[in-house]
Design an enzyme around this catalytic site. Sequence first.
Site: not given
Ligand code: PEP
Length: 251
Positions: A11-13, A96, A98, A166, A172, A210, A231-232
Amino acid sequence: MPLARPIVFGNWKMYGLRADSRARAEAVAGFVRADHGTVGIFPPFTVLREVVEVVGERPVVVGGQDCHDRPEGAFTGSISPVMLRDAGATAVIVGHSERRHGLGEDDAFIRRKAEAALAAGLLVVLCIGETEAEYLAGRRHEVLERQLEGSLPTAADGGRLVIAYEPVWAIGTGRTPTLEEIREIHGWLRQELARRRPGGSDIPLLYGGSVKPANAAGILAQPDVDGVLVGGASLDPEAFRAIYEAGDARR
Ligand code: PEP
């Protein structure tokens, strides 16, 4: 058709302009092997078409990070599942955290989005997860039950739906549940899905929050973890590749 495991979705957000997104997509498409798992990337809408073109015929799922529940209409700023399909996407993330917590989206809206996306022929990645306060209060199972009850689409099967667990407090933050907790909650989710839908035990289960190269192998080795939503670390193709390579093509 069932998705090959391990499933590694990125997920590039809200990161990426055209040039760096093209380069990132090219790097991912360059390391993916047709005989090893399923890889997907979920870029911002503005670069979706470019990413679809860069990936071309190579085996990378490209999806949107969200969609509306209507095919079209007076919904300023929204993107419909039909539009995602038209841009070349084959998948979409809904629910998600967010958006659930950041933008106040509720279970009913998320279910409608999931239903609409399925109707448009997209693979749906439905995210669920508890907040830190809920985790500390020991309410994880209760929260996940409520989210499944409210947002799981009616027609759910393992070829078209993926569930991503998640924990909000792990996204994050660099913090993750213990492997024991991940194993327990995914095993429980498998049973919950089997109880709620015919064939529900075939719905792939991802862990997200993470995930990094250093912890990916341990997480992906858990029995009911079919893959990860990253994500990141997915913004760095080398880190994303290391996570992909960490997963055994076990099932
Ligand atoms: C996400 O945005 O779905 C996610 C899991 O982010 P991160 O890996 O950065 O925690």
